[in-house]
Each structure stands twice: as C-alpha cells, then as structure tokens.
Design a protein around this motif. Structure first.
Motif, PDB file in Angstrom:
ATOM      1  N   ARG A  54      22.749  57.807  39.045  1.00  0.00           N
ATOM      2  CA  ARG A  54      22.444  59.124  38.492  1.00  0.00           C
ATOM      3  C   ARG A  54      23.098  59.314  37.118  1.00  0.00           C
ATOM      4  O   ARG A  54      22.479  59.821  36.191  1.00  0.00           O
ATOM      5  CB  ARG A  54      22.910  60.209  39.453  1.00  0.00           C
ATOM      6  N   GLU A  55      24.346  58.893  36.981  1.00  0.00           N
ATOM      7  CA  GLU A  55      25.027  58.976  35.684  1.00  0.00           C
ATOM      8  C   GLU A  55      24.331  58.107  34.640  1.00  0.00           C
ATOM      9  O   GLU A  55      24.143  58.523  33.501  1.00  0.00           O
ATOM     10  CB  GLU A  55      26.483  58.539  35.808  1.00  0.00           C
ATOM     11  N   THR A  56      23.955  56.912  35.055  1.00  0.00           N
ATOM     12  CA  THR A  56      23.276  55.999  34.138  1.00  0.00           C
ATOM     13  C   THR A  56      21.950  56.577  33.683  1.00  0.00           C
ATOM     14  O   THR A  56      21.624  56.541  32.490  1.00  0.00           O
ATOM     15  CB  THR A  56      23.064  54.627  34.809  1.00  0.00           C
ATOM     16  N   MET A  57      21.179  57.144  34.615  1.00  0.00           N
ATOM     17  CA  MET A  57      19.901  57.748  34.268  1.00  0.00           C
ATOM     18  C   MET A  57      20.100  58.934  33.322  1.00  0.00           C
ATOM     19  O   MET A  57      19.370  59.089  32.336  1.00  0.00           O
ATOM     20  CB  MET A  57      19.162  58.208  35.524  1.00  0.00           C
ATOM     21  N   LEU A  58      21.113  59.745  33.572  1.00  0.00           N
ATOM     22  CA  LEU A  58      21.398  60.890  32.713  1.00  0.00           C
ATOM     23  C   LEU A  58      21.799  60.443  31.312  1.00  0.00           C
ATOM     24  O   LEU A  58      21.333  60.988  30.307  1.00  0.00           O
ATOM     25  CB  LEU A  58      22.499  61.752  33.333  1.00  0.00           C
ATOM     26  N   LEU A  59      22.640  59.426  31.216  1.00  0.00           N
ATOM     27  CA  LEU A  59      23.064  58.923  29.907  1.00  0.00           C
ATOM     28  C   LEU A  59      21.919  58.255  29.151  1.00  0.00           C
ATOM     29  O   LEU A  59      21.813  58.396  27.933  1.00  0.00           O
ATOM     30  CB  LEU A  59      24.250  57.969  30.063  1.00  0.00           C
ATOM     31  N   LEU A  60      21.050  57.551  29.858  1.00  0.00           N
ATOM     32  CA  LEU A  60      19.868  56.981  29.212  1.00  0.00           C
ATOM     33  C   LEU A  60      18.962  58.083  28.677  1.00  0.00           C
ATOM     34  O   LEU A  60      18.420  57.981  27.568  1.00  0.00           O
ATOM     35  CB  LEU A  60      19.093  56.097  30.191  1.00  0.00           C
ATOM     36  N   THR A  61      18.794  59.140  29.446  1.00  0.00           N
ATOM     37  CA  THR A  61      17.978  60.269  29.003  1.00  0.00           C
ATOM     38  C   THR A  61      18.602  60.953  27.792  1.00  0.00           C
ATOM     39  O   THR A  61      17.899  61.299  26.832  1.00  0.00           O
ATOM     40  CB  THR A  61      17.788  61.279  30.152  1.00  0.00           C
ATOM     41  N   LEU A  62      19.914  61.138  27.806  1.00  0.00           N
ATOM     42  CA  LEU A  62      20.594  61.727  26.650  1.00  0.00           C
ATOM     43  C   LEU A  62      20.440  60.855  25.406  1.00  0.00           C
ATOM     44  O   LEU A  62      20.240  61.365  24.298  1.00  0.00           O
ATOM     45  CB  LEU A  62      22.074  61.934  26.959  1.00  0.00           C
ATOM     46  N   ALA A  63      20.528  59.551  25.579  1.00  0.00           N
ATOM     47  CA  ALA A  63      20.357  58.647  24.434  1.00  0.00           C
ATOM     48  C   ALA A  63      18.940  58.758  23.886  1.00  0.00           C
ATOM     49  O   ALA A  63      18.739  58.800  22.662  1.00  0.00           O
ATOM     50  CB  ALA A  63      20.671  57.206  24.835  1.00  0.00           C
ATOM     51  N   TRP A  64      17.955  58.820  24.765  1.00  0.00           N
ATOM     52  CA  TRP A  64      16.573  58.940  24.315  1.00  0.00           C
ATOM     53  C   TRP A  64      16.354  60.264  23.575  1.00  0.00           C
ATOM     54  O   TRP A  64      15.744  60.296  22.503  1.00  0.00           O
ATOM     55  CB  TRP A  64      15.612  58.815  25.493  1.00  0.00           C
ATOM     56  N   VAL A  65      16.849  61.359  24.136  1.00  0.00           N
ATOM     57  CA  VAL A  65      16.700  62.672  23.495  1.00  0.00           C
ATOM     58  C   VAL A  65      17.416  62.696  22.140  1.00  0.00           C
ATOM     59  O   VAL A  65      16.897  63.231  21.155  1.00  0.00           O
ATOM     60  CB  VAL A  65      17.201  63.793  24.426  1.00  0.00           C
ATOM     61  N   ALA A  66      18.601  62.111  22.071  1.00  0.00           N
ATOM     62  CA  ALA A  66      19.343  62.062  20.808  1.00  0.00           C
ATOM     63  C   ALA A  66      18.561  61.277  19.763  1.00  0.00           C
ATOM     64  O   ALA A  66      18.492  61.673  18.593  1.00  0.00           O
ATOM     65  CB  ALA A  66      20.715  61.433  21.028  1.00  0.00           C
ATOM     66  N   PHE A  67      17.956  60.167  20.179  1.00  0.00           N
ATOM     67  CA  PHE A  67      17.157  59.365  19.254  1.00  0.00           C
ATOM     68  C   PHE A  67      15.947  60.145  18.755  1.00  0.00           C
ATOM     69  O   PHE A  67      15.663  60.181  17.554  1.00  0.00           O
ATOM     70  CB  PHE A  67      16.710  58.066  19.936  1.00  0.00           C
ATOM     71  N   VAL A  68      15.240  60.800  19.660  1.00  0.00           N
ATOM     72  CA  VAL A  68      14.056  61.570  19.285  1.00  0.00           C
ATOM     73  C   VAL A  68      14.437  62.725  18.358  1.00  0.00           C
ATOM     74  O   VAL A  68      13.748  63.001  17.374  1.00  0.00           O
ATOM     75  CB  VAL A  68      13.320  62.075  20.551  1.00  0.00           C
ATOM     76  N   MET A  69      15.552  63.392  18.633  1.00  0.00           N
ATOM     77  CA  MET A  69      16.001  64.484  17.769  1.00  0.00           C
ATOM     78  C   MET A  69      16.358  63.976  16.376  1.00  0.00           C
ATOM     79  O   MET A  69      16.078  64.646  15.377  1.00  0.00           O
ATOM     80  CB  MET A  69      17.205  65.194  18.397  1.00  0.00           C
ATOM     81  N   LEU A  70      16.958  62.814  16.294  1.00  0.00           N
ATOM     82  CA  LEU A  70      17.320  62.245  14.996  1.00  0.00           C
ATOM     83  C   LEU A  70      16.071  61.853  14.209  1.00  0.00           C
ATOM     84  O   LEU A  70      15.961  62.137  13.012  1.00  0.00           O
ATOM     85  CB  LEU A  70      18.237  61.040  15.182  1.00  0.00           C
ATOM     86  N   VAL A  71      15.106  61.233  14.870  1.00  0.00           N
ATOM     87  CA  VAL A  71      13.848  60.873  14.219  1.00  0.00           C
ATOM     88  C   VAL A  71      13.132  62.129  13.743  1.00  0.00           C
ATOM     89  O   VAL A  71      12.605  62.182  12.624  1.00  0.00           O
ATOM     90  CB  VAL A  71      12.953  60.046  15.174  1.00  0.00           C
ATOM     91  N   ASN A  72      13.115  63.167  14.571  1.00  0.00           N
ATOM     92  CA  ASN A  72      12.469  64.420  14.203  1.00  0.00           C
ATOM     93  C   ASN A  72      13.131  65.038  12.971  1.00  0.00           C
ATOM     94  O   ASN A  72      12.444  65.536  12.082  1.00  0.00           O
ATOM     95  CB  ASN A  72      12.513  65.398  15.375  1.00  0.00           C
ATOM     96  N   LEU A  73      14.438  64.990  12.893  1.00  0.00           N
ATOM     97  CA  LEU A  73      15.133  65.542  11.734  1.00  0.00           C
ATOM     98  C   LEU A  73      14.791  64.752  10.474  1.00  0.00           C
ATOM     99  O   LEU A  73      14.596  65.320   9.409  1.00  0.00           O
ATOM    100  CB  LEU A  73      16.642  65.558  11.960  1.00  0.00           C
ATOM    101  N   HIS A  74      14.680  63.431  10.595  1.00  0.00           N
ATOM    102  CA  HIS A  74      14.300  62.608   9.441  1.00  0.00           C
ATOM    103  C   HIS A  74      12.890  62.939   8.977  1.00  0.00           C
ATOM    104  O   HIS A  74      12.602  62.874   7.788  1.00  0.00           O
ATOM    105  CB  HIS A  74      14.406  61.120   9.776  1.00  0.00           C
ATOM    106  N   ARG A  75      12.005  63.279   9.910  1.00  0.00           N
ATOM    107  CA  ARG A  75      10.638  63.648   9.519  1.00  0.00           C
ATOM    108  C   ARG A  75      10.598  65.018   8.857  1.00  0.00           C
ATOM    109  O   ARG A  75       9.804  65.244   7.960  1.00  0.00           O
ATOM    110  CB  ARG A  75       9.733  63.637  10.742  1.00  0.00           C
ATOM    111  N   GLN A  76      11.428  65.946   9.305  1.00  0.00           N
ATOM    112  CA  GLN A  76      11.436  67.299   8.753  1.00  0.00           C
ATOM    113  C   GLN A  76      12.175  67.380   7.427  1.00  0.00           C
ATOM    114  O   GLN A  76      11.801  68.152   6.566  1.00  0.00           O
ATOM    115  CB  GLN A  76      12.092  68.274   9.726  1.00  0.00           C
ATOM    116  N   ALA A  77      13.228  66.615   7.274  1.00  0.00           N
ATOM    117  CA  ALA A  77      14.103  66.747   6.112  1.00  0.00           C
ATOM    118  C   ALA A  77      13.395  66.486   4.790  1.00  0.00           C
ATOM    119  O   ALA A  77      13.557  67.279   3.868  1.00  0.00           O
ATOM    120  CB  ALA A  77      15.312  65.843   6.255  1.00  0.00           C
TER     121      ALA A  77
END
Length: 98
Positions: A68-91
């Motif tokens: 469960r911890e591993t799945m949560l951390l993988l999900t957080l990593a994916w969300v963090a990556f998507v948020m960073l990519v989104n910011l690069h597209r908006q900036a």
C-alpha cells in the motif's frame, strides 16, 4: 532491502524532487514562471519534505515498505511528474503573454 523497498524509495525520492522543483517554480519571487499563492507552493514543498522523509525512513530504519505504501508513493511520483510537465507547458504561455 526488497524490490518493493527499492521501488518505494525511488518513487518517494522522485516525488520529493519533482515536487520541490515545482514548488520552487511556483514561488511568487520566481517571476519568469507562473506564480501561485504562498499557501499553494508551501503545501507542495511540505509534501515534498514528507516524501523525502518516507524515502529516508525506509532506507534508514530497515522496515520494509508495504504494498500500500509503495502504491501510494508510486502514485505521488506520477502526480508530481504530471504536475511538473503541466507547469512547463503553461509557463511559456504565461511568459509570452506578459
């Protein structure tokens, strides 16, 4: 360390780094990028610290990560990556609009 521990540590470290970069880029004083209210970037930075602590606790304590911890951390990593990519597209749009 098991494979699951390594995956959890890698995901937590990536999430921590990507969230810290995004928080820094949203900082109001970083004028060349999109800005956000202080509470937004402070919250993202706090989540980055929590992810870093999670990675260190798995490495330092020798306690194994649960699925469960591993799945949560993988999900957080994916969300963090998507948020960073989104910011690069908006900036670039925000910089050119100014």
């Amino acid at each position: 360390m098991s494979i699951m521990d390594l995956v959890a540590v890698a995901a937590a470290a990536l999430a921590s780094g990507w969230l810290a970069i995004r928080a820094y880029m949203l900082k109001p004083a970083f004028a060349s990028w999109c800005s956000a209210p202080g509470i937004v970037w402070a919250s993202i930075l706090a989540l980055s610290v929590v992810c870093g602590i999670a990675a260190l606790s798995i490495v330092r304590t020798g306690v194994h990560a649960t699925p469960r911890e591993t799945m949560l951390l993988l999900t957080l990593a994916w969300v963090a990556f998507v948020m960073l990519v989104n910011l690069h597209r908006q900036a670039p749009e925000a910089v050119h609009d100014a």
